[in-house]
Design a protein around this motif. Structure first.
Motif, PDB file in Angstrom:
ATOM      1  N   PRO A   1       0.754  -1.290  -0.104  1.00 33.82           N
ATOM      2  CA  PRO A   1       0.005  -0.116   0.646  1.00 33.82           C
ATOM      3  C   PRO A   1       0.755   1.470   0.010  1.00 33.82           C
ATOM      4  CG  PRO A   1      -0.023  -1.402   2.105  1.00 33.82           C
ATOM      5  CD  PRO A   1       0.400  -2.187   1.276  1.00 33.82           C
ATOM      6  N   VAL A   2       0.363   2.149  -0.347  1.00 33.20           N
ATOM      7  CA  VAL A   2       1.209   4.241  -0.289  1.00 33.20           C
ATOM      8  C   VAL A   2       0.385   4.432   0.888  1.00 33.20           C
ATOM      9  CG1 VAL A   2       0.766   3.857  -2.881  1.00 33.20           C
ATOM     10  CG2 VAL A   2      -0.680   4.562  -1.607  1.00 33.20           C
ATOM     11  N   SER A   3       1.136   5.135   0.871  1.00 35.16           N
ATOM     12  CA  SER A   3       1.117   6.375   2.329  1.00 35.16           C
ATOM     13  C   SER A   3      -0.125   6.954   1.673  1.00 35.16           C
ATOM     14  CB  SER A   3       1.612   6.881   2.284  1.00 35.16           C
ATOM     15  OG  SER A   3       2.506   6.310   2.859  1.00 35.16           O
ATOM     16  N   SER A   4      -0.769   7.869   2.883  1.00 38.00           N
ATOM     17  CA  SER A   4      -2.464   8.645   2.664  1.00 38.00           C
ATOM     18  C   SER A   4      -1.829   9.424   3.439  1.00 38.00           C
ATOM     19  CB  SER A   4      -2.892   7.714   2.644  1.00 38.00           C
ATOM     20  OG  SER A   4      -3.925   7.619   3.648  1.00 38.00           O
ATOM     21  N   PRO A   5      -2.603  10.863   3.479  1.00 38.96           N
ATOM     22  CA  PRO A   5      -3.637  11.732   5.007  1.00 38.96           C
ATOM     23  C   PRO A   5      -3.452  11.188   6.156  1.00 38.96           C
ATOM     24  CG  PRO A   5      -3.797  11.709   2.117  1.00 38.96           C
ATOM     25  CD  PRO A   5      -3.403  11.322   2.318  1.00 38.96           C
ATOM     26  N   GLY A   6      -3.954   9.099   5.813  1.00 37.13           N
ATOM     27  CA  GLY A   6      -4.609   9.053   7.412  1.00 37.13           C
ATOM     28  C   GLY A   6      -3.487   7.831   7.644  1.00 37.13           C
ATOM     29  N   LEU A   7      -2.429   7.253   6.747  1.00 31.26           N
ATOM     30  CA  LEU A   7      -1.881   6.762   7.061  1.00 31.26           C
ATOM     31  C   LEU A   7      -0.341   7.216   6.824  1.00 31.26           C
ATOM     32  CD1 LEU A   7      -1.735   3.813   8.393  1.00 31.26           C
ATOM     33  CD2 LEU A   7      -2.240   2.358   5.999  1.00 31.26           C
ATOM     34  N   PRO A   8      -0.241   7.963   7.297  1.00 31.63           N
ATOM     35  CA  PRO A   8       1.488   8.825   7.029  1.00 31.63           C
ATOM     36  C   PRO A   8       2.626   7.699   6.892  1.00 31.63           C
ATOM     37  CG  PRO A   8       0.064   9.954   8.977  1.00 31.63           C
ATOM     38  CD  PRO A   8      -0.968   8.438   8.036  1.00 31.63           C
ATOM     39  N   ASN A   9       3.205   8.086   6.214  1.00 31.88           N
ATOM     40  CA  ASN A   9       4.369   7.924   7.123  1.00 31.88           C
ATOM     41  C   ASN A   9       5.114   5.782   6.442  1.00 31.88           C
ATOM     42  OD1 ASN A   9       5.574  10.386   6.889  1.00 31.88           O
ATOM     43  ND2 ASN A   9       5.220  10.254   8.702  1.00 31.88           N
ATOM     44  N   LEU A  10       3.833   5.241   5.665  1.00 39.11           N
ATOM     45  CA  LEU A  10       3.993   4.095   5.858  1.00 39.11           C
ATOM     46  C   LEU A  10       5.917   3.397   5.402  1.00 39.11           C
ATOM     47  CD1 LEU A  10       1.868   1.872   6.668  1.00 39.11           C
ATOM     48  CD2 LEU A  10       1.200   1.859   3.529  1.00 39.11           C
ATOM     49  N   GLU A  11       5.741   2.206   6.013  1.00 34.93           N
ATOM     50  CA  GLU A  11       6.843   1.675   6.021  1.00 34.93           C
ATOM     51  C   GLU A  11       7.092   0.245   6.245  1.00 34.93           C
ATOM     52  OE1 GLU A  11      10.071   4.394   7.674  1.00 34.93           O
ATOM     53  OE2 GLU A  11       9.295   3.000   9.449  1.00 34.93           O
ATOM     54  N   LEU A  12       7.427  -0.760   5.444  1.00 35.17           N
ATOM     55  CA  LEU A  12       7.340  -1.609   5.445  1.00 35.17           C
ATOM     56  C   LEU A  12       9.119  -2.459   5.398  1.00 35.17           C
ATOM     57  CD1 LEU A  12       6.645  -4.746   5.167  1.00 35.17           C
ATOM     58  CD2 LEU A  12       7.459  -4.596   3.250  1.00 35.17           C
ATOM     59  N   VAL A  13       9.283  -3.079   7.539  1.00 34.61           N
ATOM     60  CA  VAL A  13      10.360  -3.145   7.992  1.00 34.61           C
ATOM     61  C   VAL A  13      10.489  -4.672   8.056  1.00 34.61           C
ATOM     62  CG1 VAL A  13      10.750  -0.967   8.485  1.00 34.61           C
ATOM     63  CG2 VAL A  13       9.486  -2.789  10.302  1.00 34.61           C
ATOM     64  N   PRO A  14      11.836  -5.402   8.744  1.00 32.91           N
ATOM     65  CA  PRO A  14      12.134  -6.368   8.751  1.00 32.91           C
ATOM     66  C   PRO A  14      12.118  -6.781  10.396  1.00 32.91           C
ATOM     67  CG  PRO A  14      14.007  -5.934   7.809  1.00 32.91           C
ATOM     68  CD  PRO A  14      13.119  -4.526   7.662  1.00 32.91           C
ATOM     69  N   THR A  15      11.119  -7.611  10.959  1.00 35.82           N
ATOM     70  CA  THR A  15      10.756  -7.313  12.228  1.00 35.82           C
ATOM     71  C   THR A  15      11.304  -8.826  12.024  1.00 35.82           C
ATOM     72  OG1 THR A  15       8.823  -7.360  11.829  1.00 35.82           O
ATOM     73  CG2 THR A  15       9.975  -5.372  12.945  1.00 35.82           C
ATOM     74  N   ASP A  16      12.283  -9.884  12.890  1.00 35.61           N
ATOM     75  CA  ASP A  16      11.802 -11.169  13.776  1.00 35.61           C
ATOM     76  C   ASP A  16      11.487 -12.472  12.587  1.00 35.61           C
ATOM     77  OD1 ASP A  16      12.891 -10.907  16.197  1.00 35.61           O
ATOM     78  OD2 ASP A  16      10.750  -9.867  16.939  1.00 35.61           O
ATOM     79  N   GLY A  17      12.296 -12.145  11.080  1.00 37.85           N
ATOM     80  CA  GLY A  17      11.860 -12.985  10.375  1.00 37.85           C
ATOM     81  C   GLY A  17      10.380 -12.471   9.637  1.00 37.85           C
ATOM     82  N   CYS A  18       9.583 -11.855   9.669  1.00 38.72           N
ATOM     83  CA  CYS A  18       8.372 -11.146   9.296  1.00 38.72           C
ATOM     84  C   CYS A  18       8.836 -10.114   8.386  1.00 38.72           C
ATOM     85  CB  CYS A  18       7.299 -11.044  10.261  1.00 38.72           C
ATOM     86  SG  CYS A  18       7.035 -12.811  11.046  1.00 38.72           S
ATOM     87  N   ALA A  19       7.570  -8.965   7.880  1.00 38.14           N
ATOM     88  CA  ALA A  19       8.188  -8.136   7.115  1.00 38.14           C
ATOM     89  C   ALA A  19       6.621  -7.742   7.596  1.00 38.14           C
ATOM     90  CB  ALA A  19       7.783  -8.176   5.353  1.00 38.14           C
ATOM     91  N   THR A  20       7.049  -6.481   8.138  1.00 48.39           N
ATOM     92  CA  THR A  20       5.949  -5.780   9.378  1.00 48.39           C
ATOM     93  C   THR A  20       4.978  -3.948   8.073  1.00 48.39           C
ATOM     94  OG1 THR A  20       5.819  -6.760  11.416  1.00 48.39           O
ATOM     95  CG2 THR A  20       4.624  -4.777  11.590  1.00 48.39           C
ATOM     96  N   PHE A  21       4.076  -3.372   8.222  1.00 49.05           N
ATOM     97  CA  PHE A  21       3.779  -2.427   7.793  1.00 49.05           C
ATOM     98  C   PHE A  21       4.052  -1.278   9.173  1.00 49.05           C
ATOM     99  CE2 PHE A  21       2.348  -4.644   4.146  1.00 49.05           C
ATOM    100  CZ  PHE A  21       3.224  -4.346   3.373  1.00 49.05           C
TER     101      PHE A  21
END
Length: 476
Positions: free
Chosen positions: A376-396
């Protein structure tokens, strides 16, 4: 077997010609490098393997675990010293792994000197540019550089390739068909020695350009990214075990997948119930039988008009590949930009996703080329959206809050597949219900799904596959 023998056997699997096998091996090595009990022994095995590589491109594979493990300084020093064929790319990958620049005092030993103006390199350049064992993008990049600088990049590349061939010969790759499930499975990607030779010649040409033509090292590194086994940040997002709910959507019989609309609704609803969130994108195989294969893909969209053409929506999303992608924050995260698309008469909908794959795609990402993930893209209601690696997972994450996940996994995986069909992997992107509402608040707050079911059938186990596609719209 003792620990060193186990380490040597594990590291040796980097030499397998299958991208997924290399990728999984790199992740396993990275895990052992990070462990106090095994780190030193695996670092020594990796260093010995790197020192025995004949080609620059092969040496890059020894560096990939360092991009995952965030290794100790002594481990990096050991691997750096062991690299038998340094290049602009190995220098750059070491810099990424350590977070600090590495300096090669001289590039003199990293190329073969200038090509003679009188050399006939037509045969070599034809091999390099025809796209048989290396992507045409390498030749295209040198063509553009040559046109802009009036320097003979292509001739130098052909010359370096000839020099490597004369030194190492055209050694075969063994019987690669050994890995094929059947003669009908003609799709798939193998990392052949010829490709390593071509990429190594490419890197040696860049080293020559820095050494003799004063090419800025930053420009050379930008070109060298083409030869990376994978985009650096991608290595921190390995394939994961299949989600617990995967068997509910991927183990269906052909008789259960007759009515496309019912199947699509059931799959979307099942995923959303299982993850307690909103489906944003997915792509996977639903039926995998000898005479029937069924694949499913769905995108979340908003502001859908009454005259929506679903086929055009799919074409729109496919057209984003290679054109748009999240930003990269070094090895830390993918960062989604905010888009200003509005549902209008031209589009008929407001898109909510963009491809995760970027402009440079290494051979370790080959399977994802056939089943591209979207986020997903960022939006005014969901700003600064990032996908980060966390403990073997990929978390937004949005402003530090966990708001969803992306997962990709192997399902009945095999190294080859029917050319017209996607590889045997799957991917799924979801957001929490709260985050999905925030994503589209400025668009009226409604999300629906466009979907496509692709069916392949044949009369017998060895017959020719016939393909049909059905698309539709699932409102929420």
């Amino acid at each position: 077997m003792n620990l060193r023998q186990i380490a040597d056997l594990t590291v040796a699997r980097l030499g397998m010609p299958i991208p997924m096998a290399k990728l999984v091996t790199m992740q396993a090595i990275a895990q052992e490098l990070a462990r106090r009990e095994t780190g030193k022994v695996f670092a020594e095995s990796l260093a010995d393997w790197a020192s025995s590589r004949e080609l620059e491109s092969q040496c890059l594979e020894a560096l990939c675990p360092l991009l995952v493990a965030l290794p100790k300084q002594e481990t990096v020093a050991l691997i750096r010293k062991a690299i038998s064929r340094p290049s602009v790319a190995s220098d750059a990958l070491l810099s990424i792994a350590t977070g600090s620049p590495t300096i090669i005092a001289s590039w003199t030993g990293c190329h073969s000197g200038p090509a003679s103006r009188h050399d006939d390199l037509h045969e070599e350049l034809t091999e390099l540019c025809e796209g048989t064992f290396i992507s045409p993008i390498y030749g295209n990049r040198f063509e553009r550089l040559q046109a802009r600088t009036d320097l003979p990049f292509l001739s130098q590349w052909g010359f370096e390739y000839r020099q490597l061939l004369s030194r190492f010969g055209r050694k075969g790759d063994g019987y690669i068909r050994y890995f094929c499930g059947s003669d009908r499975e003609t799709g798939g990607y193998f990392v052949a020695r010829q490709g390593h030779l071509a990429r190594s010649a490419f890197l040696r040409t860049l080293a020559f350009a820095v050494d003799h033509w004063d090419m800025p090292i930053s420009a050379a590194i930008s070109c060298a990214e083409l030869a990376y086994p994978a985009e650096a940040i991608f290595l921190r997002f390995p394939p994961q075990p299949a989600p617990t709910w995967a068997s509910k959507v991927q183990s269906r019989a052909a008789a259960e997948a007759q009515d496309a609309s019912t199947v699509a609704k059931t799959l979307i609803d099942t995923i959303e119930v299982e993850v307690s969130g909103r489906l944003i994108h997915c792509s996977f195989t639903v039926v995998d039988e000898p005479k029937v294969r069924v694949d499913f893909e769905a995108f979340a969209v908003s502001q859908v008009s009454e005259n929506l053409d679903v086929d055009e929506v799919f074409e729109f999303h496919q057209g984003l590949l290679g054109e748009f992608s999240p930003d990269r924050d070094a090895l830390r995260a993918f960062v989604s930009p905010e888009w200003s698309f509005q549902g209008d008469m031209d589009l008929g909908f407001a898109p909510l996703v963009l491809p995760l794959l970027g402009h440079h795609i290494g051979y370790l990402q080959a399977d994802l080329l056939g089943r591209a993930p979207y986020v997903p893209v960022s939006s005014p209601g969901l700003p600064n959206l990032e996908l980060v690696p966390t403990d073997g997972c990929a978390t937004f994450r949005s402003d530090g809050r966990n708001v969803g996940s992306w997962v990709w996994w192997c399902w009945h995986w095999r190294p080859t597949h029917v050319r017209e069909q996607p590889p045997s992997i799957a991917c799924c992107t979801t957001l929490t219900y709260e985050a999905s509402r925030a994503l589209v608040n400025h668009l009226g707050g409604k999300i629906g799904h466009i979907w496509r079911i692709t069916r392949w059938t044949r009369d017998n186990d060895y017959g020719k596959w016939a393909e049909s596609k059905t698309t539709g719209w699932h409102p929420r």
